[in-house]
Design a protein around this motif. Structure first.
Motif, PDB file in Angstrom:
ATOM      1  N   PRO A 199       0.829  -1.211   0.000  1.00  0.00           N
ATOM      2  CA  PRO A 199       0.000   0.000   0.000  1.00  0.00           C
ATOM      3  C   PRO A 199       0.864   1.261   0.000  1.00  0.00           C
ATOM      4  O   PRO A 199       1.868   1.326   0.708  1.00  0.00           O
ATOM      5  CB  PRO A 199      -0.787  -0.124   1.307  1.00  0.00           C
ATOM      6  CG  PRO A 199      -0.840  -1.596   1.574  1.00  0.00           C
ATOM      7  CD  PRO A 199       0.444  -2.162   1.053  1.00  0.00           C
ATOM      8  N   GLY A 200       0.475   2.214  -0.808  1.00  0.00           N
ATOM      9  CA  GLY A 200       1.210   3.484  -0.877  1.00  0.00           C
ATOM     10  C   GLY A 200       2.256   3.494  -1.973  1.00  0.00           C
ATOM     11  O   GLY A 200       2.842   4.536  -2.260  1.00  0.00           O
ATOM     12  N   ALA A 201       2.526   2.339  -2.568  1.00  0.00           N
ATOM     13  CA  ALA A 201       3.577   2.271  -3.596  1.00  0.00           C
ATOM     14  C   ALA A 201       3.051   2.769  -4.935  1.00  0.00           C
ATOM     15  O   ALA A 201       1.848   2.686  -5.213  1.00  0.00           O
ATOM     16  CB  ALA A 201       4.085   0.844  -3.728  1.00  0.00           C
ATOM     17  N   ILE A 202       3.946   3.295  -5.747  1.00  0.00           N
ATOM     18  CA  ILE A 202       3.596   3.600  -7.142  1.00  0.00           C
ATOM     19  C   ILE A 202       4.509   2.763  -8.034  1.00  0.00           C
ATOM     20  O   ILE A 202       5.585   2.325  -7.610  1.00  0.00           O
ATOM     21  CB  ILE A 202       3.743   5.108  -7.484  1.00  0.00           C
ATOM     22  CG1 ILE A 202       5.198   5.576  -7.311  1.00  0.00           C
ATOM     23  CG2 ILE A 202       2.814   5.958  -6.633  1.00  0.00           C
ATOM     24  CD1 ILE A 202       5.485   6.901  -7.992  1.00  0.00           C
ATOM     25  N   GLU A 203       4.076   2.575  -9.253  1.00  0.00           N
ATOM     26  CA  GLU A 203       4.896   1.800 -10.181  1.00  0.00           C
ATOM     27  C   GLU A 203       5.734   2.764 -11.008  1.00  0.00           C
ATOM     28  O   GLU A 203       5.247   3.828 -11.428  1.00  0.00           O
ATOM     29  CB  GLU A 203       3.995   0.970 -11.099  1.00  0.00           C
ATOM     30  CG  GLU A 203       4.759  -0.157 -11.745  1.00  0.00           C
ATOM     31  CD  GLU A 203       3.887  -1.006 -12.674  1.00  0.00           C
ATOM     32  OE1 GLU A 203       2.649  -0.854 -12.637  1.00  0.00           O
ATOM     33  OE2 GLU A 203       4.475  -1.788 -13.444  1.00  0.00           O
ATOM     34  N   VAL A 255       7.743   1.657  -5.943  1.00  0.00           N
ATOM     35  CA  VAL A 255       8.452   2.629  -5.093  1.00  0.00           C
ATOM     36  C   VAL A 255       7.501   3.143  -4.041  1.00  0.00           C
ATOM     37  O   VAL A 255       6.354   3.485  -4.344  1.00  0.00           O
ATOM     38  CB  VAL A 255       8.887   3.876  -5.912  1.00  0.00           C
ATOM     39  CG1 VAL A 255       9.873   4.712  -5.110  1.00  0.00           C
ATOM     40  CG2 VAL A 255       9.419   3.510  -7.261  1.00  0.00           C
ATOM     41  N   ARG A 256       7.962   3.241  -2.807  1.00  0.00           N
ATOM     42  CA  ARG A 256       7.147   3.888  -1.771  1.00  0.00           C
ATOM     43  C   ARG A 256       8.071   4.583  -0.775  1.00  0.00           C
ATOM     44  O   ARG A 256       9.269   4.276  -0.698  1.00  0.00           O
ATOM     45  CB  ARG A 256       6.248   2.874  -1.071  1.00  0.00           C
ATOM     46  CG  ARG A 256       6.992   1.868  -0.247  1.00  0.00           C
ATOM     47  CD  ARG A 256       6.094   0.668   0.026  1.00  0.00           C
ATOM     48  NE  ARG A 256       6.911  -0.500   0.190  1.00  0.00           N
ATOM     49  CZ  ARG A 256       7.032  -1.158   1.340  1.00  0.00           C
ATOM     50  NH1 ARG A 256       6.371  -0.757   2.405  1.00  0.00           N
ATOM     51  NH2 ARG A 256       7.800  -2.214   1.432  1.00  0.00           N
ATOM     52  N   ALA A 257       7.469   5.500  -0.040  1.00  0.00           N
ATOM     53  CA  ALA A 257       8.233   6.242   0.972  1.00  0.00           C
ATOM     54  C   ALA A 257       8.129   5.493   2.288  1.00  0.00           C
ATOM     55  O   ALA A 257       7.043   5.120   2.722  1.00  0.00           O
ATOM     56  CB  ALA A 257       7.674   7.642   1.120  1.00  0.00           C
ATOM     57  N   THR A 258       9.271   5.266   2.936  1.00  0.00           N
ATOM     58  CA  THR A 258       9.263   4.595   4.240  1.00  0.00           C
ATOM     59  C   THR A 258       9.249   5.613   5.362  1.00  0.00           C
ATOM     60  O   THR A 258       9.048   5.280   6.518  1.00  0.00           O
ATOM     61  CB  THR A 258      10.517   3.725   4.398  1.00  0.00           C
ATOM     62  OG1 THR A 258      11.655   4.527   4.125  1.00  0.00           O
ATOM     63  CG2 THR A 258      10.460   2.542   3.479  1.00  0.00           C
ATOM     64  N   HIS A 259       9.495   6.854   5.009  1.00  0.00           N
ATOM     65  CA  HIS A 259       9.551   7.894   6.042  1.00  0.00           C
ATOM     66  C   HIS A 259       9.214   9.220   5.385  1.00  0.00           C
ATOM     67  O   HIS A 259       9.765   9.551   4.346  1.00  0.00           O
ATOM     68  CB  HIS A 259      10.958   7.931   6.629  1.00  0.00           C
ATOM     69  CG  HIS A 259      11.144   9.022   7.641  1.00  0.00           C
ATOM     70  ND1 HIS A 259      10.715   8.905   8.933  1.00  0.00           N
ATOM     71  CD2 HIS A 259      11.695  10.246   7.535  1.00  0.00           C
ATOM     72  CE1 HIS A 259      11.015  10.021   9.589  1.00  0.00           C
ATOM     73  NE2 HIS A 259      11.600  10.854   8.755  1.00  0.00           N
TER      74      HIS A 259
END
Ligand SMILES: Nc1ncnc2c1ncn2[C@@H]1O[C@H](COP(=O)(O)OP(=O)(O)OP(=O)(O)O)[C@@H](O)[C@H]1O
Length: 325
Positions: free
Chosen positions: A256-260, A308-312
């Motif tokens: 969840p929150g990831a983009i391709e 790709v997603r943001a971890t922080h």
């Protein structure tokens, strides 16, 4: 403690300082950081008394110095291009301020010996400024400024004219010097790395105003606005949110929150690998900074799709990494 309250300075219609209020705690090493023309030098020169604000007040150690001339403010000042006395030895340059204050000879000799040691110029005392490197000359300038025991040390891009390696060495040296002498220091720099590296407090300036004041961590992790976020380091925008490139996580599986995105370029920079990505949803391209180990595990290939997603997210709740590398 230095307090700057509501200080304004105009050059014609131009607001070089636009109602600046700032407290500089005693013993701190505070950086004034901002782009060219943001008013850093004007603020520093106002604290020094070399510039006369159009309004507002400045105090040093509890005394209102607004109308006090520079030589009576108890400050030491070092500029980018330091004007040493060329015909005087290093020793005499450092002793200069003490001599004109008519200090006893033995006191001057002891103090200069002390300063030569503190700035690492032992053994250079008989040289002339022309026989020193740029970095040594700036250290001599600092010793000269410190000689008269200033309450405040004001440094205007003191390492600005030196090459990157010498700058980095001098920053580390300044940090250690400050730990030893504890004099309240204000450093002007446009270099975010220099500010993050050396200062315990940073005031970020933009267009004659202070955007944010805080510790390096505060500013880096909890920037007050987009200007501070982007001035303090590289930025990537994902799902409309600004994040640091090292807070982007690449994965072969969707979370969840990831983009391709499509891998467009892989740049190996020693320990780090920069992966340039083109989101498939048409968002602007972004750059992820990952470790070499993660890059090897992912076995990335140019042209392939990846999540790709943001971890922080600065100032926000971190998104935990639950799977993958
Ligand atoms: N004496 C002056 N007359 C007119 N304008 C001036 C004067 N001194 C400074 N300025 C202007 O005021 C603004 C702020 O200058 P200042 O030197 O404080 O900026 P700075 O943040 O230190 O920039 P830099 O990093 O380039 O030195 C600049 O746009 C500059 O052109």
């Amino acid at each position: 403690m230095i307090t700057v309250t509501g200080v304004r300075k105009n050059y014609g219609d131009f607001k070089a300082l636009d109602n600046v209020t700032l407290d500089i705690p005693s013993g701190s090493l505070t950086a004034l950081l901002g782009p060219s023309g943001s008013g850093k030098s004007t603020l520093l020169r106002s604290i020094a008394g070399l510039e006369h604000p159009d309004g507002g007040a400045i105090t040093i150690g509890g005394n209102d110095v607004t109308g006090v001339p520079p030589q009576k403010r108890g400050i030491g000042f070092v500029f980018q291009h330091y004007a040493a006395f060329k015909h005087m030895t290093v020793r005499d340059n450092i002793a200069f301020g003490l001599k004109i204050r008519r200090r006893p000879k033995n006191e001057i000799a002891d103090r200069v010996d002390d300063l030569l040691r503190i700035v690492g110029l032992d053994g250079f005392q008989r040289r002339y400024p022309s026989q020193l490197s740029g970095g040594q000359r700036q250290r001599m300038a600092l010793a000269r400024a410190l000689a008269v025991d200033p309450k405040v040390l004001l440094l205007d891009e003191p390492f600005g004219a030196l090459d990157a390696k010498v700058r980095a060495d001098l920053r580390e040296w300044l940090r250690r010097l400050h730990d030893e002498v504890h004099v309240t220091t204000v450093l002007v720099t446009h270099d975010q790395e220099e500010a993050l590296d050396v200062a315990d407090r940073i005031a970020v300036m933009n267009k004659g105003r202070i955007e944010q004041v805080g510790s390096p961590d505060d500013l880096y992790e909890r920037p007050a606005n987009e200007f501070v976020m982007s001035f303090l380091g590289p930025v990537a925008t994902i799902n409309g949110t600004m994040v640091r490139p090292h807070d982007l996580h690449l994965d072969r599986l969707y979370h969840p929150g990831a983009i391709e995105a499509v891998v467009d370029r892989i740049v190996r920079l020693g320990f780090e690998v920069r992966v340039e990505l083109v989101p498939v949803n048409g968002d602007p391209r972004l750059s992820a900074q990952i470790t070499r180990g993660d890059a090897d595990d992912l076995n990335l290939v140019r042209g392939e799709g990846i999540y790709v997603r943001a971890t922080h997210v600065p100032g926000g709740a971190p998104i935990p990494v639950t799977n993958g590398v």
